[in-house]
Motif scaffolding. Structure first.
Motif, mmCIF file in Angstrom:
data_model
loop_
_atom_site.group_PDB
_atom_site.id
_atom_site.type_symbol
_atom_site.label_atom_id
_atom_site.label_comp_id
_atom_site.label_asym_id
_atom_site.label_seq_id
_atom_site.Cartn_x
_atom_site.Cartn_y
_atom_site.Cartn_z
ATOM 1 N N TYR A 61 0.831 -1.206 0.000
ATOM 2 C CA TYR A 61 0.000 0.000 0.000
ATOM 3 C C TYR A 61 0.869 1.262 0.000
ATOM 4 O O TYR A 61 0.666 2.173 -0.798
ATOM 5 C CB TYR A 61 -0.934 -0.017 1.211
ATOM 6 C CG TYR A 61 -1.842 1.176 1.288
ATOM 7 C CD1 TYR A 61 -2.984 1.260 0.501
ATOM 8 C CD2 TYR A 61 -1.557 2.234 2.154
ATOM 9 C CE1 TYR A 61 -3.814 2.365 0.563
ATOM 10 C CE2 TYR A 61 -2.385 3.333 2.219
ATOM 11 C CZ TYR A 61 -3.506 3.399 1.423
ATOM 12 O OH TYR A 61 -4.324 4.492 1.481
ATOM 13 N N HIS A 83 -8.149 -0.098 -8.505
ATOM 14 C CA HIS A 83 -7.065 -0.752 -7.779
ATOM 15 C C HIS A 83 -6.767 0.007 -6.479
ATOM 16 O O HIS A 83 -6.627 -0.614 -5.417
ATOM 17 C CB HIS A 83 -5.830 -0.814 -8.672
ATOM 18 C CG HIS A 83 -4.640 -1.447 -8.030
ATOM 19 N ND1 HIS A 83 -4.625 -2.734 -7.570
ATOM 20 C CD2 HIS A 83 -3.399 -0.941 -7.762
ATOM 21 C CE1 HIS A 83 -3.436 -3.011 -7.047
ATOM 22 N NE2 HIS A 83 -2.680 -1.933 -7.142
ATOM 23 N N ARG A 84 -6.714 1.322 -6.548
ATOM 24 C CA ARG A 84 -6.430 2.132 -5.355
ATOM 25 C C ARG A 84 -7.531 1.986 -4.310
ATOM 26 O O ARG A 84 -7.249 1.852 -3.117
ATOM 27 C CB ARG A 84 -6.276 3.602 -5.735
ATOM 28 C CG ARG A 84 -5.001 3.890 -6.494
ATOM 29 C CD ARG A 84 -4.936 5.318 -6.943
ATOM 30 N NE ARG A 84 -4.821 6.200 -5.785
ATOM 31 C CZ ARG A 84 -4.904 7.510 -5.861
ATOM 32 N NH1 ARG A 84 -5.130 8.104 -7.012
ATOM 33 N NH2 ARG A 84 -4.767 8.241 -4.777
ATOM 34 N N ARG A 86 -9.664 -0.494 -3.932
ATOM 35 C CA ARG A 86 -9.632 -1.848 -3.368
ATOM 36 C C ARG A 86 -8.435 -2.037 -2.449
ATOM 37 O O ARG A 86 -8.516 -2.781 -1.463
ATOM 38 C CB ARG A 86 -9.618 -2.891 -4.482
ATOM 39 C CG ARG A 86 -10.952 -2.988 -5.188
ATOM 40 C CD ARG A 86 -10.936 -4.010 -6.287
ATOM 41 N NE ARG A 86 -12.226 -4.061 -6.954
ATOM 42 C CZ ARG A 86 -12.454 -4.716 -8.064
ATOM 43 N NH1 ARG A 86 -11.481 -5.404 -8.656
ATOM 44 N NH2 ARG A 86 -13.651 -4.713 -8.617
ATOM 45 N N ALA A 87 -7.330 -1.378 -2.749
ATOM 46 C CA ALA A 87 -6.145 -1.482 -1.894
ATOM 47 C C ALA A 87 -6.428 -0.927 -0.503
ATOM 48 O O ALA A 87 -5.991 -1.500 0.502
ATOM 49 C CB ALA A 87 -4.968 -0.754 -2.532
ATOM 50 N N THR A 90 -8.499 -3.494 1.255
ATOM 51 C CA THR A 90 -7.655 -4.646 1.576
ATOM 52 C C THR A 90 -6.798 -4.385 2.797
ATOM 53 O O THR A 90 -6.634 -5.262 3.651
ATOM 54 C CB THR A 90 -6.764 -5.017 0.372
ATOM 55 O OG1 THR A 90 -7.603 -5.296 -0.748
ATOM 56 C CG2 THR A 90 -5.897 -6.227 0.659
ATOM 57 N N THR A 136 -8.050 -6.979 -5.531
ATOM 58 C CA THR A 136 -7.098 -5.872 -5.660
ATOM 59 C C THR A 136 -5.997 -6.214 -6.653
ATOM 60 O O THR A 136 -5.647 -5.398 -7.506
ATOM 61 C CB THR A 136 -6.488 -5.532 -4.287
ATOM 62 O OG1 THR A 136 -7.543 -5.236 -3.383
ATOM 63 C CG2 THR A 136 -5.541 -4.347 -4.381
#
Length: 147
Positions: A61, A83-84, A86-87, A90, A136
């Protein structure tokens, strides 16, 4: 400080640790929950893998955020915003998983409602971690390599 190793950005390298240790930790936790005969044996591997998984995801991250500050044009690629987002989820889910794994290891000998509650929380958080790592990683791969 440049976050690079032999000229490569650190983020794609660190991500590999996250996608290895998070599923291993989740798998160990699920085995701990569903194989009570082996709980004593799985207690410490589950704890260690959960902590390593969180460390790897936290590192992924942080390096990802740094990578985008160094290459802001990448934020315009399709899929990077997914992606960001979901990161971030996560990171939180894996933190919860790690906290529950620590509590489960610490309260390992408890019985009754405490054990059921911890086993349920551990199983749910392990599954959530596994799902979020896959989602992710998939979003990141699609952002880099295309649909």
């Amino acid at each position: 400080m440049t976050w690079k190793v032999t000229g490569l950005p650190l983020h794609p390298l660190v991500v590999h640790a996250a996608v290895v240790f998070a599923p291993l930790g989740a798998g160990a936790a699920l085995a701990y929950v569903f194989l009570p005969k082996y709980r004593d044996l799985l207690r410490w591997p589950t704890l260690v893998l959960a902590v390593i998984a969180f460390g790897a995801i936290w590192a992924a991250y942080l390096t990802g955020r740094y990578f985008l500050t160094q290459r802001p044009e990448l934020a315009q690629l399709p899929g990077v915003s997914t992606h960001r987002a979901r990161a971030k989820v996560t990171l939180v889910v894996t933190f919860v998983f790690t906290v529950v794994a620590i509590a489960s290891a610490w309260l390992h000998t408890r019985t009754g409602a405490v054990r059921v509650l911890l086993a349920t929380a551990l199983g749910v958080s392990a599954l959530a971690t596994l799902v979020m790592v896959v989602l992710t990683g998939d979003a990141g791969a699609r952002a880099v390599w295309g649909q």
